[in-house]
Every structure is written in structure tokens, then in C-alpha cells.
Design a protein around this motif. Structure first.
Motif, PDB file in Angstrom:
ATOM      1  N   ILE A  18       0.839  -1.201   0.000  1.00 17.12           N
ATOM      2  CA  ILE A  18       0.000   0.000   0.000  1.00 17.12           C
ATOM      3  C   ILE A  18       0.869   1.244   0.000  1.00 17.12           C
ATOM      4  O   ILE A  18       0.524   2.261  -0.606  1.00 17.12           O
ATOM      5  N   SER A  19       2.037   1.154   0.662  1.00 20.94           N
ATOM      6  CA  SER A  19       2.956   2.298   0.672  1.00 20.94           C
ATOM      7  C   SER A  19       3.426   2.635  -0.741  1.00 20.94           C
ATOM      8  O   SER A  19       3.627   3.811  -1.078  1.00 20.94           O
ATOM      9  N   GLU A  20       3.568   1.613  -1.601  1.00 17.19           N
ATOM     10  CA  GLU A  20       3.963   1.863  -2.995  1.00 17.19           C
ATOM     11  C   GLU A  20       2.888   2.658  -3.730  1.00 17.19           C
ATOM     12  O   GLU A  20       3.190   3.546  -4.538  1.00 17.19           O
ATOM     13  N   LYS A  21       1.617   2.328  -3.452  1.00 21.13           N
ATOM     14  CA  LYS A  21       0.511   3.068  -4.073  1.00 21.13           C
ATOM     15  C   LYS A  21       0.511   4.519  -3.617  1.00 21.13           C
ATOM     16  O   LYS A  21       0.267   5.437  -4.408  1.00 21.13           O
ATOM     17  N   LEU A  22       0.802   4.739  -2.334  1.00 24.72           N
ATOM     18  CA  LEU A  22       0.856   6.111  -1.811  1.00 24.72           C
ATOM     19  C   LEU A  22       1.992   6.895  -2.459  1.00 24.72           C
ATOM     20  O   LEU A  22       1.848   8.085  -2.751  1.00 24.72           O
ATOM     21  N   ILE A  23       3.119   6.216  -2.689  1.00 21.08           N
ATOM     22  CA  ILE A  23       4.251   6.873  -3.356  1.00 21.08           C
ATOM     23  C   ILE A  23       3.858   7.288  -4.776  1.00 21.08           C
ATOM     24  O   ILE A  23       4.136   8.410  -5.206  1.00 21.08           O
ATOM     25  N   GLN A  24       3.205   6.391  -5.499  1.00 18.14           N
ATOM     26  CA  GLN A  24       2.749   6.709  -6.861  1.00 18.14           C
ATOM     27  C   GLN A  24       1.773   7.881  -6.847  1.00 18.14           C
ATOM     28  O   GLN A  24       1.833   8.764  -7.705  1.00 18.14           O
ATOM     29  N   PHE A  25       0.882   7.874  -5.861  1.00 19.03           N
ATOM     30  CA  PHE A  25      -0.111   8.942  -5.741  1.00 19.03           C
ATOM     31  C   PHE A  25       0.569  10.301  -5.501  1.00 19.03           C
ATOM     32  O   PHE A  25       0.271  11.293  -6.170  1.00 19.03           O
TER      33      PHE A  25
END
Length: 371
Positions: A18-25
């Protein structure tokens, strides 16, 4: 109990990527600007802080992705490590915060008031760090802007994890749950996101998740236990009384006392974890602070922000050590890289000490009876 539960919630978020998704966001918001990935580093730390309550979890989870990505994109090691280590300290300022939970139990302060009070200082530190990046090398790389359609898809996908701090803090402020219960809810919510929303969390992840959580929590809880024992020993030999008298005698004015507390905890943070540092000396300082008219919440914010600096100051500086290890950079170079960002936190804590209404403006609007 809140400590291992918040650590578990952060580990689930990391394991479920989920942290990867936040980084992309975050990268989708600021990646188009020069230094965009560095800005995204700070922004994602601010968002992740609202989930984990732990600076070390932030450094390990976010740093393992962003430090190699920044270096690959052309950032030097100093910038990659400095931004990552410094921004991860926001993890214990923006709620939920494990040190705030501990401080609340030691000082008898309202955890809801502490959580609300940490929002504005955390945002100020994040913005200040972004300003340091902006004032740095103007030749930072930038990325091609993401199309609005792609960004909208990503934003919708990232909305559930972004809502995590709202659920946690809202439950505490609304009186629906305690800090420990909110940590348990965060774990359940993280599992739901990992299994049913992002579909990248499975039963085989349970064992490593629990192992990582136990290993991380054991360190904090062992420090908690030994600090309690040392506190009783200091009390037996009247050391606590001597320290209290020293603060009352040598710092007779409020402004002197506030600066002394900041300096004292900056010193302690270089060799001691936040939890024992609070357990040992908050009971000593609280009566003096009360005599000066300093509320437990204001004192708590000052101490937590100051101890956040200790996460990146050697020889202890766990966040600095983790970030440096990821990049393969020495402690000396890592510390030099993080100094400009440390100064931002120092400026903010001084502002909170002498102009507390900056931190309490938002809380007073939401829960004026607490302030």
C-alpha cells in the motif's frame, strides 16, 4: 498494547504494498516539478505518518523504495538519504503517534488533544522540508506529468489507505474508541485493504508479518520496561527530585524553562529512545511546567517534536542509520545531509513553545473544550 498494534498496522501496509501506491499517488501530484521525487518523499511520509505512528517503519518501508528510485533518477546520495531520514521523523508528530500514546499515559494528558495538536506542527515540518528542497539544487530532475485520467484512477485507488488516519483519529476524538482500540481497528482495516481491495496479502504473509512486528515491538517494549525500572531507581535515590529542583532553580522564567526543555531533550535524543526519555523525565518536568502555566498537551508536543529530531541524530538516530544502510552511506555523511532538515523541526518546536496557538488553532475549532 497500542505500540505493537500500530507497528503491525504499518507492517501490513508495507507488506500489502500500500505504501507503494501512496508513493505513486504523491508522485502524481508533485512529480512534474523539479525535485518532484524529493517532494513526493516528504508528502508520502506525511500520509504514512497518519497510518503507522512510527518513524522507523516509515524509513524502512518508504526508504527501501524511494532511496534507490531517487538515486537511479539522478539525485545524489546525500539528498536521497537526507530527505528520507528527515521526513520519516514526521511519523511520530502527525497522529497517530506511538510516543504520544506513551506520553499520554505518563503525563495523564488527553490522547485526543495530543493527536489533534500534532496535525499542524507535522504539516509545518513537512512544508518546511519541502522549502529546503526548493532552496537546494535547482537542477533536480523532474518527471513527465501524469495524465489527469491516470491520476484520477490512482487517486480513487489510493483513497481507502488515505482515509486510515481519518478513521483512527476520528474514532479517538469522537470518543468512539481508545488509542489502543483505534490501533486494533487500523490493523483490521489494513488487512481488509490488503486482502480484498489490493488483493496482494495472503495467509503466507502472516508469519513474517507477526515476526517483524514482534521483533520491532520487543525493542520498544524492552526499553519501556527498563525505563520504568530505572525511573523507580532514580526516584529511590531522589535523583528525580534533584533534577526537578535544578530546573526550578536555574530556569526561573518560563522562556528559560522552555528553552531548557528543548535543549535537554535534544541532548537526550542523541543517545536514548523517545519512550524511556519520556518515562524517566516527564514526571520530573510536569510539576515545574504546570507552575509556569504550560499545559500537558503543549509540553507533550514540544517533547515529541524534539525527540523526533533524535531519530536522525547520532549515535542513536535509528532513522538515520536505516536510511544510510539502505543507500550504503556512512553515518557521518548521512548526518551532514540531514542537518538542514533538522533545523526545520527545531524552528517549528520553538514556535510551538512560544506561540502555542499556531498548533492549537485547528484543534480549538474542532474541540474547543479541550483547549
Amino acid at each position: 498494547l497500542a505500540v505493537p498494534l500500530f507497528v503491525l498496522a504499518a507492517n501490513i501496509m508495507n507488506r500489502a504494498k500500500i505504501s507503494e501506491k501512496l508513493i505513486q499517488f504523491c508522485n502524481g501530484i508533485v512529480g512534474r516539478f523539479p525535485g518532484g521525487l524529493a517532494y513526493a518523499n516528504v508528502l508520502v511520509s506525511m500520509l504514512f505518518a497518519g497510518i503507522s505512528g512510527s518513524s522507523q517503519a516509515d524509513t524502512a518501508g518508504i526508504g527501501s523504495i524511494l532511496i534507490p528510485a531517487m538515486e537511479e533518477e539522478g539525485y545524489n546520495q546525500e539528498t536521497s538519504v537526507g530527505v528520507t531520514a528527515a521526513s520519516s521523523t514526521i511519523g511520530i508528530v502527525i497522529p497517530p503517534s506511538i510516543p504520544m500514546v506513551v506520553y499520554s499515559s505518563v503525563a495523564g494528558a488527553s490522547i485526543g488533544a495530543l493527536f489533534l495538536g500534532g496535525v499542524v506542527p507535522g504539516i509545518l515540518i513537512g512544508l518546511g522540508q519541502m522549502f529546503v528542497i526548493f532552496m537546494g539544487n535547482k537542477k533536480y530532475p523532474k518527471q513527465d506529468p501524469m495524465s489527469f485520467k491516470d491520476f484520477l484512477k490512482l487517486a480513487i485507488k489510493c483513497l481507502p489507505p488515505v482515509l486510515t488516519p481519518v478513521i483512527i483519529i476520528g474514532g479517538v476524538i469522537g470518543g468512539l474508541c481508545t488509542a489502543t482500540e483505534s490501533a486494533a481497528i487500523a490493523c483490521i482495516y489494513a488487512i481488509i485493504l490488503g486482502v480484498f481491495v489490493f488483493k496482494n496479502l495472503s495467509l503466507k504473509d502472516v508469519k513474517p508479518l507477526l515476526y517483524d512486528t514482534l521483533r520491532t515491538s520487543a525493542t520498544s517494549l524492552f526499553a519501556l520496561a527498563t525505563a520504568n525500572a530505572l525511573g523507580q531507581l532514580l526516584s529511590y535515590y531522589n535523583v528525580s527530585t534533584s533534577v526537578q529542583q535544578m530546573f526550578a532553580t536555574y530556569f526561573p522564567y518560563k522562556w528559560q524553562f522552555l528553552l531548557a526543555v528543548i535543549g535537554f531533550y535534544l541532548f537526550l535524543g542523541t543517545f536514548m529512545d523517545a519512550i524511556p526519555a519520556m518515562i524517566l523525565f516527564v514526571p520530573v518536568l510536569m510539576p515545574v511546567a504546570t507552575a509556569f502555566g504550560i499545559t500537558p498537551v503543549q509540553l507533550g508536543l514540544i517533547i515529541v517534536i524534539t525527540l523526533a529530531v533524535g531519530q536522525v541524530t547520532p549515535p542513536y538516530g535509528l532513522c538515520l542509520l536505516i536510511a544510510g544502510r539502505i543507500s550504503g552511506m556512512s553515518v557521518q555523511k548521512s548526518f551532514k545531509a540531514v542537518i538542514p532538515y533538522i533545523m526545520v523541526s527545531v524552528v517549528v518546536v520553538v514556535l510551538i513553545a512560544f506561540l502555542p496557538d499556531i498548533a492549537f488553532a485547528l484543534p480549538k475549532l474542532i474541540k474547543p473544550e479541550w483547549f
